[in-house]
Design a protein around this motif. Sequence first.
Motif, mmCIF file in Angstrom:
data_model
loop_
_atom_site.group_PDB
_atom_site.id
_atom_site.type_symbol
_atom_site.label_atom_id
_atom_site.label_comp_id
_atom_site.label_asym_id
_atom_site.label_seq_id
_atom_site.Cartn_x
_atom_site.Cartn_y
_atom_site.Cartn_z
ATOM 1 N N MET A 175 10.277 -1.837 -9.731
ATOM 2 C CA MET A 175 8.892 -2.273 -9.561
ATOM 3 C C MET A 175 8.282 -1.422 -8.456
ATOM 4 S SD MET A 175 6.930 -4.986 -10.707
ATOM 5 C CE MET A 175 8.048 -6.369 -10.923
ATOM 6 N N HIS A 176 6.966 -1.196 -8.502
ATOM 7 C CA HIS A 176 6.339 -0.289 -7.548
ATOM 8 C C HIS A 176 5.024 -0.882 -7.051
ATOM 9 C CE1 HIS A 176 4.979 4.152 -6.679
ATOM 10 N NE2 HIS A 176 5.162 3.453 -5.578
ATOM 11 N N VAL A 177 4.809 -0.811 -5.734
ATOM 12 C CA VAL A 177 3.559 -1.271 -5.138
ATOM 13 C C VAL A 177 3.160 -0.318 -4.014
ATOM 14 C CG1 VAL A 177 4.764 -2.822 -3.528
ATOM 15 C CG2 VAL A 177 2.361 -3.245 -4.070
ATOM 16 N N ASP A 178 1.872 -0.039 -3.911
ATOM 17 C CA ASP A 178 1.343 0.875 -2.892
ATOM 18 C C ASP A 178 0.713 0.056 -1.776
ATOM 19 O OD1 ASP A 178 0.053 2.837 -1.395
ATOM 20 O OD2 ASP A 178 -0.650 3.946 -3.153
ATOM 21 N N VAL A 179 1.214 0.223 -0.544
ATOM 22 C CA VAL A 179 0.641 -0.500 0.600
ATOM 23 C C VAL A 179 0.046 0.470 1.611
ATOM 24 C CG1 VAL A 179 2.153 -2.500 0.330
ATOM 25 C CG2 VAL A 179 2.900 -0.601 1.772
ATOM 26 N N SER A 180 -0.277 1.688 1.148
ATOM 27 C CA SER A 180 -0.868 2.687 2.027
ATOM 28 C C SER A 180 -2.379 2.535 2.040
ATOM 29 C CB SER A 180 -0.482 4.091 1.545
ATOM 30 O OG SER A 180 -1.120 4.391 0.312
ATOM 31 N N SER A 181 -3.061 3.556 2.516
ATOM 32 C CA SER A 181 -4.524 3.490 2.582
ATOM 33 C C SER A 181 -5.173 3.610 1.220
ATOM 34 C CB SER A 181 -5.059 4.607 3.495
ATOM 35 O OG SER A 181 -4.675 5.873 2.999
ATOM 36 N N ASN A 182 -4.367 3.784 0.164
ATOM 37 C CA ASN A 182 -4.909 3.844 -1.191
ATOM 38 C C ASN A 182 -5.114 2.463 -1.793
ATOM 39 O OD1 ASN A 182 -4.804 6.704 -1.251
ATOM 40 N ND2 ASN A 182 -2.625 6.609 -1.704
ATOM 41 N N VAL A 183 -5.225 1.456 -0.933
ATOM 42 C CA VAL A 183 -5.382 0.075 -1.398
ATOM 43 C C VAL A 183 -6.606 -0.023 -2.304
ATOM 44 C CG1 VAL A 183 -5.777 -2.301 -0.686
ATOM 45 C CG2 VAL A 183 -4.281 -0.838 0.661
ATOM 46 N N ALA A 253 3.107 2.230 11.039
ATOM 47 C CA ALA A 253 2.801 0.797 11.083
ATOM 48 C C ALA A 253 3.009 0.147 9.720
ATOM 49 C CB ALA A 253 1.358 0.577 11.558
ATOM 50 N N ASP A 254 2.605 0.837 8.641
ATOM 51 C CA ASP A 254 2.818 0.307 7.288
ATOM 52 C C ASP A 254 4.302 0.248 6.952
ATOM 53 O OD1 ASP A 254 0.129 -0.058 6.803
ATOM 54 O OD2 ASP A 254 -0.132 1.873 5.804
ATOM 55 N N ILE A 255 5.028 1.268 7.378
ATOM 56 C CA ILE A 255 6.471 1.296 7.109
ATOM 57 C C ILE A 255 7.157 0.126 7.809
ATOM 58 C CG2 ILE A 255 8.591 2.620 7.467
ATOM 59 C CD1 ILE A 255 6.843 5.165 7.184
ATOM 60 N N MET A 256 6.725 -0.199 9.006
ATOM 61 C CA MET A 256 7.325 -1.330 9.718
ATOM 62 C C MET A 256 6.987 -2.650 9.038
ATOM 63 S SD MET A 256 9.280 -0.090 11.885
ATOM 64 C CE MET A 256 9.765 -1.661 12.656
ATOM 65 N N GLN A 257 5.859 -2.728 8.350
ATOM 66 C CA GLN A 257 5.558 -3.922 7.564
ATOM 67 C C GLN A 257 6.543 -4.042 6.383
ATOM 68 O OE1 GLN A 257 3.630 -6.390 8.153
ATOM 69 N NE2 GLN A 257 2.352 -5.600 9.799
ATOM 70 N N VAL A 258 6.913 -2.891 5.808
ATOM 71 C CA VAL A 258 7.907 -2.893 4.730
ATOM 72 C C VAL A 258 9.257 -3.356 5.269
ATOM 73 C CG1 VAL A 258 9.145 -1.446 3.073
ATOM 74 C CG2 VAL A 258 6.689 -1.101 3.447
ATOM 75 N N VAL A 259 9.625 -2.873 6.445
ATOM 76 C CA VAL A 259 10.880 -3.310 7.076
ATOM 77 C C VAL A 259 10.846 -4.813 7.323
ATOM 78 C CG1 VAL A 259 12.310 -3.123 9.150
ATOM 79 C CG2 VAL A 259 11.329 -1.052 8.121
ATOM 80 N N ALA A 260 9.705 -5.333 7.797
ATOM 81 C CA ALA A 260 9.581 -6.771 8.049
ATOM 82 C C ALA A 260 9.703 -7.560 6.747
ATOM 83 C CB ALA A 260 8.251 -7.068 8.728
ATOM 84 N N PHE A 261 9.134 -7.028 5.660
ATOM 85 C CA PHE A 261 9.257 -7.689 4.365
ATOM 86 C C PHE A 261 10.724 -7.774 3.958
ATOM 87 C CE2 PHE A 261 9.748 -7.523 -0.228
ATOM 88 C CZ PHE A 261 8.871 -8.493 -0.675
ATOM 89 N N LYS A 262 11.466 -6.703 4.178
ATOM 90 C CA LYS A 262 12.896 -6.685 3.843
ATOM 91 C C LYS A 262 13.640 -7.743 4.651
ATOM 92 C CE LYS A 262 16.980 -5.201 2.490
ATOM 93 N NZ LYS A 262 17.517 -5.491 1.142
ATOM 94 N N LYS A 263 13.294 -7.903 5.921
ATOM 95 C CA LYS A 263 13.964 -8.903 6.746
ATOM 96 C C LYS A 263 13.659 -10.316 6.267
ATOM 97 C CE LYS A 263 14.280 -6.074 10.942
ATOM 98 N NZ LYS A 263 13.812 -5.896 12.346
#
Length: 433
Positions: A175-183, A253-263
């Motif tokens: 599955m794929h989702v974009d959480v960058s500035s291309n929102v 900052a976005d990458i750290m949100q991905v890390v937080a989601f994983k946690k």
Amino acid sequence: MNKKILAIGAMLLSSIAAAQQTAIVGGTVHTMGPMGTVENGAVLINDGKIVSVVSADAVPSSYTQVNATGKIVTPGLFGALTSLGLVEVGMSAGSVDSSVVHGEERENPVSSVGAALDVQYGFNPDSTLIPISRVEGVTAAATGISYGDYMFNGQGAVASLSGEFDSLIRANAFMHVDVSSNVSDSHGGSRAALWVAIEQSFAEAASIRQVTGFAAYMPRMEWHGMTTRPDAEALLHVLNGKMPLLFTADRAADIMQVVAFKKRNPTVDVVLVNAVEGWRVAEALAEARIPVILNPENNLPGGFDQIGATLTNAARLHQAGVQVSIGMETHNIRLATQHAGNAVANGLPWQAGLASLTINPARIYGVDELLGSLEPGKQADVVIWSGDPLEVTSHAEAVFIEGEQMSTDTRQHKLRDRYMNLNSDKPMTHVRP
């Protein structure tokens, strides 16, 4: 009489089996497995599978030998994230299966957030891009939707580039989702809206996690979620770790949100895509065991999310212990070896560069028991290179998929040949290549 027929049948079967035994002999074999690199080695292939990798002087006499003396032999390359088989011309006036749009005039009752979308129904093994990629050593690829205004880009697949109609290796592969500035504007045009919608989608999927036999029961359930029921079913597979979830993000900052989601969701198999500023938070990615699919060529800011772009991104991530994969294009996935070579030139170890094109993407999609290395029992996808495959002066001299040597014909070659000789009595529009 019957005994004679049986004996003749046995002889025919024996000859067929022998014809399927091939040995690629004399090259430097990079197995990408526990055997490492074998100098003057031989890859033994039987019935489309790897039998073993041995010394060149240990090849059984029953094998038909392919001379690779002085060459480099590797597993077939794996396109880490493409839309192969889903697109020919992106701006085509007809259907383009690599993109999905919706709106009032295109409402889709099956999906409201895109999670239920499934590319396996759009994959075309006759795509002209497949042989063009294959002649450069690419034998398999992850393929999925590259553009859409749904929140999720649906469920991608893993495909062999054999060109056969049964060449899908794994459907519902990611599955794929974009959480960058291309929102997308359809999600508020803001991360503040997008992340809340992502969390809500997974909360709805989790709400049916404990329902016994949910797949059979759900059609009879009254459903009032933000997602549709097919969306929730697809997302439940992600929550259960059966389908990797790819997050595209660039800024730290976005990458750290991905890390937080994983946690928050430790059962989810999270993969990071692009990660232009990944090197800044490499230790956090390594600790969370989040692999990265990237384009190591990013060296200039393409926007405010990419201020930290650097050619050393892949090397720094690898040094921190992050598993790196390379190969993110569709029409030019054949340039993946050049991209990996440039990453090596900027600090990535050579073996890690080759792993980023072979075994690492196979591991991401859970097909490493079949693809990505030259080990006994795996599919015989093998490439013979004229030299170092990460050098632009080298090329694939022979490409094997499931032990069968692939044709080098492509549409580009046919067009070249067609227009080399313009002496024809017919207009060129009437001359078939």
